[in-house]
Design an enzyme around this catalytic site. Structure first.
Site, PDB file in Angstrom:
ATOM      1  N   LYS A 145       0.833  -1.206   0.000  1.00 54.01           N
ATOM      2  CA  LYS A 145       0.000   0.000   0.000  1.00 54.01           C
ATOM      3  C   LYS A 145       0.866   1.253   0.000  1.00 54.01           C
ATOM      4  O   LYS A 145       0.773   2.093  -0.890  1.00 54.01           O
ATOM      5  CB  LYS A 145      -0.908  -0.007   1.235  1.00 54.01           C
ATOM      6  CG  LYS A 145      -1.537   1.345   1.591  1.00 54.01           C
ATOM      7  CD  LYS A 145      -2.309   1.260   2.901  1.00 54.01           C
ATOM      8  CE  LYS A 145      -2.760   2.597   3.435  1.00 54.01           C
ATOM      9  NZ  LYS A 145      -1.700   3.366   4.094  1.00 54.01           N
ATOM     10  N   ASN A 146       1.711   1.363   1.007  1.00 57.06           N
ATOM     11  CA  ASN A 146       2.465   2.622   1.142  1.00 57.06           C
ATOM     12  C   ASN A 146       3.467   2.806   0.007  1.00 57.06           C
ATOM     13  O   ASN A 146       3.741   3.940  -0.391  1.00 57.06           O
ATOM     14  CB  ASN A 146       3.154   2.676   2.511  1.00 57.06           C
ATOM     15  CG  ASN A 146       2.135   2.869   3.633  1.00 57.06           C
ATOM     16  OD1 ASN A 146       0.986   3.228   3.372  1.00 57.06           O
ATOM     17  ND2 ASN A 146       2.540   2.628   4.866  1.00 57.06           N
TER      18      ASN A 146
ATOM     19  N   CYS B 202      -5.706   8.358   8.592  1.00 58.69           N
ATOM     20  CA  CYS B 202      -6.280   7.784   9.812  1.00 58.69           C
ATOM     21  C   CYS B 202      -6.164   8.752  10.988  1.00 58.69           C
ATOM     22  O   CYS B 202      -5.147   9.438  11.133  1.00 58.69           O
ATOM     23  CB  CYS B 202      -5.554   6.497  10.166  1.00 58.69           C
ATOM     24  SG  CYS B 202      -5.936   5.144   9.065  1.00 58.69           S
TER      25      CYS B 202
ATOM     26  N   ARG C  16      -0.591  14.957  12.716  1.00 63.41           N
ATOM     27  CA  ARG C  16       0.257  14.553  11.586  1.00 63.41           C
ATOM     28  C   ARG C  16       0.723  15.798  10.842  1.00 63.41           C
ATOM     29  O   ARG C  16       0.265  16.098   9.736  1.00 63.41           O
ATOM     30  CB  ARG C  16      -0.489  13.568  10.688  1.00 63.41           C
ATOM     31  CG  ARG C  16      -0.873  12.309  11.455  1.00 63.41           C
ATOM     32  CD  ARG C  16      -1.598  11.297  10.611  1.00 63.41           C
ATOM     33  NE  ARG C  16      -0.697  10.450   9.866  1.00 63.41           N
ATOM     34  CZ  ARG C  16      -1.099   9.395   9.155  1.00 63.41           C
ATOM     35  NH1 ARG C  16      -2.378   9.063   9.118  1.00 63.41           N
ATOM     36  NH2 ARG C  16      -0.230   8.658   8.489  1.00 63.41           N
TER      37      ARG C  16
ATOM     38  N   ASP D 128       2.456   0.530  12.578  1.00 61.40           N
ATOM     39  CA  ASP D 128       1.278  -0.024  11.890  1.00 61.40           C
ATOM     40  C   ASP D 128       0.969  -1.459  12.317  1.00 61.40           C
ATOM     41  O   ASP D 128      -0.091  -1.983  11.987  1.00 61.40           O
ATOM     42  CB  ASP D 128       1.489   0.003  10.369  1.00 61.40           C
ATOM     43  CG  ASP D 128       1.362   1.414   9.794  1.00 61.40           C
ATOM     44  OD1 ASP D 128       1.055   2.342  10.557  1.00 61.40           O
ATOM     45  OD2 ASP D 128       1.580   1.573   8.585  1.00 61.40           O
TER      46      ASP D 128
ATOM     47  N   ARG E  70      -9.609   0.529   3.015  1.00 62.32           N
ATOM     48  CA  ARG E  70      -8.627   1.519   2.554  1.00 62.32           C
ATOM     49  C   ARG E  70      -7.266   0.877   2.330  1.00 62.32           C
ATOM     50  O   ARG E  70      -6.488   1.337   1.503  1.00 62.32           O
ATOM     51  CB  ARG E  70      -8.461   2.636   3.601  1.00 62.32           C
ATOM     52  CG  ARG E  70      -9.545   3.686   3.561  1.00 62.32           C
ATOM     53  CD  ARG E  70      -9.141   4.857   4.423  1.00 62.32           C
ATOM     54  NE  ARG E  70      -7.754   5.194   4.158  1.00 62.32           N
ATOM     55  CZ  ARG E  70      -6.922   5.738   5.039  1.00 62.32           C
ATOM     56  NH1 ARG E  70      -7.335   6.015   6.238  1.00 62.32           N
ATOM     57  NH2 ARG E  70      -5.691   6.014   4.710  1.00 62.32           N
TER      58      ARG E  70
END
Ligand code: UD1
Length: 429
Positions: A32-33, A126, A131, A314, A406
């Site tokens: 994903k990232n 999220c 952030r 994570d 997501r």
């Protein structure tokens, strides 16, 4: 019945009948990232790019919509993404998409490189704590960008980007990605000190190098970019998802299962593997396969999140579910995000004994978890509840499915393949 109440009852959820040990083999999806950094970078190419092993998740779909809004031609099928960037003509990203995810701001340096100006709404993502983006602004500014935050958006412009020495005040994935993406368009050399070393940062650098960039040192804390080189389209395979791999490893251990996770990169998983071994789980590694087997009571351990190669933030949420029934008292200390422990209340609804002391959770091992309705308020909290549901006696309904979708590519199908009883309700699927 009240209208609002009936809507809640009917809403989408994942239902898990727990208590079944996972068994078999499952292939992990693409990162994903890594994908969220690489897909925006395709816009810098002078010709089309083909990306393989792209996960079919909401964040990727939102990114695709942002690219289309900018004018790119994009096709996505069977985890292969084709991007023709030659038709991109806009320098601003719509709020409706940018606000849905964190990585949307990777488009700021890309559009700045293409048009000398960019307008990108402040990113979402999220709700796990503050952030800020000060280090991204620092990196882009050092390379010759004027960056202003106004009207809830990043406005960047430049008269010309030039390489420089950038020292990031903290290790940040996002700031490292954005500074690299700015530096490839800057004339001359850039050195980024105190860079993030995460596998997805390395994957972005490898992709940009495959397009003709010259980036060295990705995966260490000093990245060097020789900027201003022409970038052409390339065909590239995204790395496997480190966090999905870890989630499946934890799920296998938590259900006292016997599972082979294939298509993974075991060296990316060392921090988690070490903790699982410490708990008494068997962890075998061979090429791109990780074998997890566990039985009986597992030992309590202490976990502290760190930047890579430390224990990933994570994975602390999935890990909490596993530790909730370990023998003895475990602790989890979250050093990256101050609000990333609030989900433990949902695990307590399932019978866990978890107390919070600031950024540390103390988990006194319970005999077992019991199924309950719970809500996932963020992506990895969702993963935690899936694992808790798989471990628990009885039925768990997890609301907030959109959070899970997501970032996990058809996780329900993967778990079913391993023998779990998991179904998605309320979506018409
Ligand atoms: C990325 C990952 C996310 C992961 C996180 C940490 C993506 C799309 N997301 O998020 O899954 O949880 O790395 O591994 O890749 N910080 C600042 N100022 C900045 C930037 C960051 O203070 O300018 C702080 C943050 O508040 C946080 C820490 O630095 O405490 C790490 O943030 P960062 O590495 O930037 O995370 P993200 O890139 O947002």
């Amino acid at each position: 019945m009240l209208e609002g109440v009936s809507m809640y009852i009917m809403s989408e959820r994942m239902r898990i009948h727990g208590g079944i040990p996972l068994k078999g083999e499952v292939a992990v999806s693409g990162g994903k990232n890594a994908s969220l950094a690489i897909i925006p970078a395709t816009l810098l190419a002078s010709s089309p790019c083909t990306l393989e092993n792209v996960p079919d998740i909401e964040d990727v779909r939102v990114t695709i919509e942002m690219l289309r809004c900018l004018g790119a031609e994009v096709e996505f099928e069977n985890n292969v993404l084709l991007v023709d960037p030659t038709t991109v003509k806009h320098h601003s990203v719509p709020y409706e998409y940018a606000s849905l995810m964190r990585a949307s701001y990777y488009l700021a340096p890309v559009l700045l490189g293409l048009f000398k100006r960019a307008e990108v709404p402040l990113p979402g993502g999220c709700p796990i704590g503050a952030r800020p983006i000060d280090q991204t602004i620092k990196g882009m500014t050092a390379l010759g960008a004027d960056v202003e935050i106004k009207g809830g958006a990043i406005h960047a412009s430049t008269k010309g980007l030039r390489g420089a020495d950038v020292y990031l005040d903290m290790v940040s994935v996002g700031a490292t990605v954005n500074t690299v993406l700015t530096a490839v368009n800057a004339s001359g050399n850039t050195t980024i000190h105190n860079s993030a070393k995460e596998p997805h940062v390395v994957d972005l650098a490898n992709f940009l190098n495959s397009m003709g960039a010259r980036i060295k040192g990705a995966g260490t804390d000093t990245i060097r970019v020789a900027g201003g080189r022409p970038l052409r389209g390339s065909t590239y395979t995204v790395i496997p998802d480190q966090i999905e791999t870890g989630t499946l490893m934890i799920a296998a251990a938590a259900t006292r299962g016997d599972v082979i996770i294939s298509g993974a990169i075991p060296t990316h998983m060392e921090a988690l593997s070490a903790k699982l071994l410490e708990m008494g789980v068997y962890v075998g590694e061979e090429d791109d396969r990780i074998h997890i087997r566990s039985e009986g009571k597992l030992r309590a351990v202490n976990v502290k999140t760190q930047v890579y190669p430390g224990f990933p933030t994570d994975l602390q949420q999935p890990m909490a579910a596993l530790l909730s029934t370990a023998k003895g008292s475990s602790t989890i200390t979250e050093t990256i995000y101050e609000s990333r422990l609030l989900y433990v209340e949902e695990l307590n609804r399932m019978g866990a004994n978890i107390r919070l002391f600031g950024r540390t959770a103390v988990l006194d091992g319970a005999d077992q978890l019991n199924g309950a309705p719970v809500t996932a308020n963020d992506l990895r909290a969702g993963a935690s509840m899936i694992i808790a549901g798989l471990m628990a006696e009885g039925v768990t309904d997890i609301y907030g499915l959109n959070c899970i979708q997501r970032g996990y590519d058809r996780i329900d199908e993967k778990l079913r393949r391993l023998g779990a009883r998991v179904e998605i309700l309320g979506t018409g699927r």
